[in-house]
Design a protein around this motif. Structure first.
Motif, mmCIF file in Angstrom:
data_model
loop_
_atom_site.group_PDB
_atom_site.id
_atom_site.type_symbol
_atom_site.label_atom_id
_atom_site.label_comp_id
_atom_site.label_asym_id
_atom_site.label_seq_id
_atom_site.Cartn_x
_atom_site.Cartn_y
_atom_site.Cartn_z
ATOM 1 N N ARG A 116 17.173 0.312 -4.292
ATOM 2 C CA ARG A 116 17.570 0.917 -3.024
ATOM 3 C C ARG A 116 16.966 0.227 -1.803
ATOM 4 N NH1 ARG A 116 15.589 6.854 -4.323
ATOM 5 N NH2 ARG A 116 13.784 5.586 -4.859
ATOM 6 N N GLU A 117 15.776 -0.348 -1.937
ATOM 7 C CA GLU A 117 15.088 -0.866 -0.754
ATOM 8 C C GLU A 117 15.852 -1.990 -0.056
ATOM 9 O OE1 GLU A 117 13.250 -0.637 -3.668
ATOM 10 O OE2 GLU A 117 11.401 0.471 -3.231
ATOM 11 N N ILE A 118 16.559 -2.812 -0.811
ATOM 12 C CA ILE A 118 17.173 -3.998 -0.236
ATOM 13 C C ILE A 118 18.221 -3.641 0.817
ATOM 14 C CG2 ILE A 118 18.891 -4.150 -2.084
ATOM 15 C CD1 ILE A 118 17.221 -7.057 -0.136
ATOM 16 N N ALA A 119 18.932 -2.534 0.640
ATOM 17 C CA ALA A 119 19.941 -2.140 1.637
ATOM 18 C C ALA A 119 19.283 -1.890 2.988
ATOM 19 C CB ALA A 119 20.694 -0.898 1.170
ATOM 20 N N GLY A 120 18.123 -1.236 2.981
ATOM 21 C CA GLY A 120 17.392 -1.009 4.221
ATOM 22 C C GLY A 120 16.880 -2.299 4.821
ATOM 23 N N GLN A 121 16.498 -3.237 3.976
ATOM 24 C CA GLN A 121 15.999 -4.521 4.470
ATOM 25 C C GLN A 121 17.114 -5.331 5.124
ATOM 26 O OE1 GLN A 121 14.453 -5.646 0.686
ATOM 27 N NE2 GLN A 121 12.357 -5.021 1.157
ATOM 28 N N SER A 168 9.470 1.932 -7.915
ATOM 29 C CA SER A 168 9.525 2.938 -8.979
ATOM 30 C C SER A 168 9.268 2.321 -10.356
ATOM 31 C CB SER A 168 10.883 3.659 -8.972
ATOM 32 O OG SER A 168 11.933 2.789 -9.345
ATOM 33 N N VAL A 169 9.805 1.114 -10.583
ATOM 34 C CA VAL A 169 9.557 0.447 -11.864
ATOM 35 C C VAL A 169 8.079 0.081 -11.987
ATOM 36 C CG1 VAL A 169 10.070 -1.593 -13.261
ATOM 37 C CG2 VAL A 169 11.918 -0.408 -12.072
ATOM 38 N N ALA A 170 7.472 -0.358 -10.876
ATOM 39 C CA ALA A 170 6.046 -0.692 -10.896
ATOM 40 C C ALA A 170 5.200 0.539 -11.219
ATOM 41 C CB ALA A 170 5.632 -1.284 -9.550
ATOM 42 N N LEU A 171 5.545 1.683 -10.636
ATOM 43 C CA LEU A 171 4.797 2.912 -10.916
ATOM 44 C C LEU A 171 5.008 3.362 -12.366
ATOM 45 C CD1 LEU A 171 5.272 4.981 -7.626
ATOM 46 C CD2 LEU A 171 3.400 3.460 -8.274
ATOM 47 N N ASP A 172 6.213 3.137 -12.896
ATOM 48 C CA ASP A 172 6.460 3.453 -14.309
ATOM 49 C C ASP A 172 5.558 2.611 -15.214
ATOM 50 O OD1 ASP A 172 8.386 5.280 -13.636
ATOM 51 O OD2 ASP A 172 10.082 3.920 -13.973
ATOM 52 N N LEU A 173 5.397 1.342 -14.861
ATOM 53 C CA LEU A 173 4.511 0.470 -15.640
ATOM 54 C C LEU A 173 3.072 0.970 -15.578
ATOM 55 C CD1 LEU A 173 5.863 -3.077 -14.718
ATOM 56 C CD2 LEU A 173 5.976 -1.972 -16.955
ATOM 57 N N TYR A 195 7.421 -1.551 2.329
ATOM 58 C CA TYR A 195 7.124 -1.267 0.930
ATOM 59 C C TYR A 195 6.022 -0.222 0.803
ATOM 60 C CZ TYR A 195 10.148 -4.234 -1.773
ATOM 61 O OH TYR A 195 11.257 -4.763 -2.376
ATOM 62 N N ALA A 196 5.083 -0.232 1.726
ATOM 63 C CA ALA A 196 4.048 0.793 1.710
ATOM 64 C C ALA A 196 4.676 2.167 1.954
ATOM 65 C CB ALA A 196 2.987 0.496 2.767
ATOM 66 N N GLY A 197 5.643 2.228 2.875
ATOM 67 C CA GLY A 197 6.329 3.492 3.129
ATOM 68 C C GLY A 197 7.085 3.985 1.916
ATOM 69 N N ALA A 198 7.800 3.074 1.238
ATOM 70 C CA ALA A 198 8.526 3.445 0.015
ATOM 71 C C ALA A 198 7.559 3.888 -1.071
ATOM 72 C CB ALA A 198 9.371 2.263 -0.463
ATOM 73 N N THR A 199 6.409 3.229 -1.151
ATOM 74 C CA THR A 199 5.394 3.580 -2.147
ATOM 75 C C THR A 199 4.854 4.986 -1.901
ATOM 76 O OG1 THR A 199 4.751 1.264 -2.424
ATOM 77 C CG2 THR A 199 3.151 2.935 -3.097
ATOM 78 N N GLY A 218 -5.393 -2.122 11.409
ATOM 79 C CA GLY A 218 -5.813 -0.903 12.079
ATOM 80 C C GLY A 218 -4.728 0.136 12.262
ATOM 81 N N ARG A 219 -3.610 -0.003 11.532
ATOM 82 C CA ARG A 219 -2.502 0.946 11.704
ATOM 83 C C ARG A 219 -2.502 2.065 10.671
ATOM 84 N NH1 ARG A 219 0.522 -3.970 12.949
ATOM 85 N NH2 ARG A 219 1.149 -4.114 10.766
ATOM 86 N N ALA A 220 -3.525 2.165 9.866
ATOM 87 C CA ALA A 220 -3.528 3.151 8.779
ATOM 88 C C ALA A 220 -3.466 4.583 9.298
ATOM 89 C CB ALA A 220 -4.758 2.955 7.906
ATOM 90 N N SER A 221 -4.197 4.891 10.362
ATOM 91 C CA SER A 221 -4.223 6.267 10.873
ATOM 92 C C SER A 221 -2.848 6.726 11.320
ATOM 93 C CB SER A 221 -5.218 6.380 12.040
ATOM 94 O OG SER A 221 -6.537 6.144 11.595
ATOM 95 N N ALA A 222 -2.133 5.882 12.069
ATOM 96 C CA ALA A 222 -0.784 6.233 12.516
ATOM 97 C C ALA A 222 0.172 6.340 11.336
ATOM 98 C CB ALA A 222 -0.283 5.188 13.515
ATOM 99 N N PHE A 223 -0.029 5.502 10.337
ATOM 100 C CA PHE A 223 0.830 5.491 9.152
ATOM 101 C C PHE A 223 0.701 6.795 8.371
ATOM 102 C CE2 PHE A 223 1.542 4.422 4.649
ATOM 103 C CZ PHE A 223 2.797 3.823 4.712
ATOM 104 N N VAL A 224 -0.516 7.232 8.072
ATOM 105 C CA VAL A 224 -0.704 8.445 7.269
ATOM 106 C C VAL A 224 -0.366 9.699 8.061
ATOM 107 C CG1 VAL A 224 -2.468 7.326 5.863
ATOM 108 C CG2 VAL A 224 -3.163 8.667 7.866
ATOM 109 N N ALA A 225 -0.337 9.624 9.389
ATOM 110 C CA ALA A 225 -0.014 10.800 10.198
ATOM 111 C C ALA A 225 1.386 11.303 9.910
ATOM 112 C CB ALA A 225 -0.156 10.455 11.687
ATOM 113 N N THR A 226 2.293 10.406 9.545
ATOM 114 C CA THR A 226 3.673 10.805 9.259
ATOM 115 C C THR A 226 4.009 10.781 7.777
ATOM 116 O OG1 THR A 226 4.405 8.522 9.620
ATOM 117 C CG2 THR A 226 4.482 10.020 11.516
ATOM 118 N N ARG A 227 3.162 10.179 6.957
ATOM 119 C CA ARG A 227 3.488 10.032 5.541
ATOM 120 C C ARG A 227 2.489 10.700 4.606
ATOM 121 N NH1 ARG A 227 4.894 5.531 8.295
ATOM 122 N NH2 ARG A 227 6.978 4.624 7.936
ATOM 123 N N GLY A 228 1.419 11.219 5.149
ATOM 124 C CA GLY A 228 0.394 11.835 4.311
ATOM 125 C C GLY A 228 -0.623 10.818 3.844
#
Length: 452
Positions: A116-121, A168-173, A195-199, A218-228
């Motif tokens: 699915r990711e490639i369509a967004g890319q 998803s395949v990587a997480l299955d592994l 990819y971090a967002g999809a992960t 230094g963008r980790a704080s803004a990233f987790v604010a919307t994604r947990g």
């Protein structure tokens, strides 16, 4: 106008070469456009396992010059020798380039078929090109149609229902290697990109409760604010790595996590799964030498990806081929539109010259208006059949015959057609001028002028 694509993907070259080619990817498109060269537009598609440049050459004679221009830009920005770049890239032109992009966008050329990711890319590649001003009109239509085709494949075939992706395949592994529930794992994610967002999204679906995110930008704080998740700093990273069960690399940053870095955290020989999804590798090869660390790479994902059912894959390919054929037919019709516009401009100039002569001789009289009306009506009648025939020939792939006829009969050059192509609005196939209505009786003409 001809589409030219230069392609390096996981199926043709090793990922290290793809990564090296991708250096400076965002600047290649703008560098290839100097306003006077053979390239009139460019879009760059760079992902974790492919690097592709789609360019619009001004004509078929400019294909080789377009390829050379793009290769020179890639070589300069990547620091690679031009011969190395040239040998690593496969060149596709015309319909082959269209077919390839449509297949890529639909996930048919991915390490995980139907991902699915490639369509967004593909969508983001177009957006970035539009924002930087390198996407020509034909390239915009090409990428937009590729996105619509990807949606059709996702909604009309079994590929869309499986929900598989590289992540998803990587997480299955990782689950196969360590069967603990995700809710009990400590997970450290490197990076804040796509990819971090999809992960993060997939980790949430698997109920991972202890997820930490680190970004050297230094963008980790803004990233987790919307994604947990919990943002890490340079000071807290070591403690998180000491307790981690899984680390996932999605950043492709300059610093690689090494076996020495892990040793310094004091974690000892605690088991660890390291999933490296970054094209330029987030984890040093020294991790693979540690017995207590299992490393999952993009190559691991490619080899572990399940094979698709033949029927679903064939159906998806048929959708892609049909979409490519329809797009090609539309492009041919557009070339006819340009030729028609050029012919109309030519005849309009002749008409206006004659109309001015009539006005100069007779002034604004009823007789002069009648002559002008008759001349314009005759011009519409004369243009109707050439318009219909031009579109018919274009649909058969014979646009060159239309341009040759215009040149031989009216002196309209290919440059005139190209200029019209830049300005010509899209015309629907059924919009050809209808035959002029029957002439009004003379009494009706005189009555119209008397009441005007």
């Amino acid at each position: 106008m001809v589409f030219v694509s230069l392609v390096a993907s996981h199926s043709d070259v090793d990922l290290e070469t793809v990564a090296r080619l991708s250096a400076g990817a965002s600047e290649v498109a703008s560098g290839a456009l100097d306003g006077t060269g053979p390239v009139s537009g460019a879009v760059v598609l760079a992902t974790c396992n492919r690097y592709e440049v789609y360019a619009e050459a001004r004509s078929e004679e400019d294909i080789e010059a377009t390829r050379s221009t793009v290769i020179s830009e890639i070589a300069e920005l990547s620091g690679l020798d031009e011969q190395v770049v040239s040998s690593a890239l496969t060149t596709l032109t015309g319909k082959d380039a269209v077919n390839h992009l449509f297949a890529v966008g639909a996930g048919l050329d991915s390490a995980v078929i139907g991902e699915r990711e490639i369509a967004g890319q593909v969508r983001r590649a177009l957006i970035e090109a539009q924002e930087s001003g390198t996407a020509s009109g034909p390239l915009v239509r090409l990428f937009q149609t590729a996105s619509r085709t990807a949606k059709d494949v996702g909604s009309r075939t079994a590929l869309g229902g499986r929900g598989l992706s590289i992540v998803s395949v990587a997480l299955d592994l990782a689950e196969d290697l360590r069967d603990d529930a995700w809710a009990e794992k400590n997970v450290v994610v490197f990076g804040t990109g796509a990819y971090a967002g999809a992960t993060m999204s997939l980790l949430q679906q698997r109920h991972a409760g202890n997820v930490f995110v680190y970004s050297n930008s230094g963008r980790a704080s803004a990233f987790v604010a919307t994604r947990g998740g919990t943002a890490l700093t340079d000071e807290t990273l070591a403690d998180a790595l000491r307790d981690a069960d899984v680390v996932i690399g999605c950043s492709g940053g300059d610093h690689k996590l090494t076996a020495g870095d892990l040793a310094e955290t004091g974690r000892g020989d605690a088991p660890l799964v390291a999933i490296d999804l970054a094209l330029t590798r987030d984890f040093d090869v020294s991790l693979e030498e540690l017995e207590h660390v299992d490393v999952v790479t993009l190559e691991s994902v490619r080899m572990a990806a399940p094979a698709e059912q033949a029927a679903a894959l064939e159906e998806a390919r048929e959708i892609v081929l049909t979409a490519a054929d329809e797009f090609a037919a539309e492009q041919r019709e557009r070339s006819a539109d340009a030729a028609i516009v050029a012919l109309r401009k030519h005849t309009q100039r002749v008409l206006e010259t004659e109309v001015e002569r009539v006005r100069a001789q007779h002034g604004c009289t009823a007789a002069a208006e009648e002559v002008e009306f008759a001349m314009r009506r005759m011009m519409r009648q004369l243009l109707h059949e050439p318009t219909v025939r031009a579109r018919e020939l274009a649909a058969q792939g014979r646009s060159d015959e239309v341009e040759t006829a215009l040149s031989n009969l009216f002196g309209i050059s290919t440059a005139d057609v190209a200029a019209a192509n830049k300005k010509a609005p899209r015309q629907k196939p059924q919009a050809a001028p209808a035959p002029a209505p029957a002439a009004m009786p003379d009494d009706a003409v005189h009555a119209r002028h008397r009441t005007a």
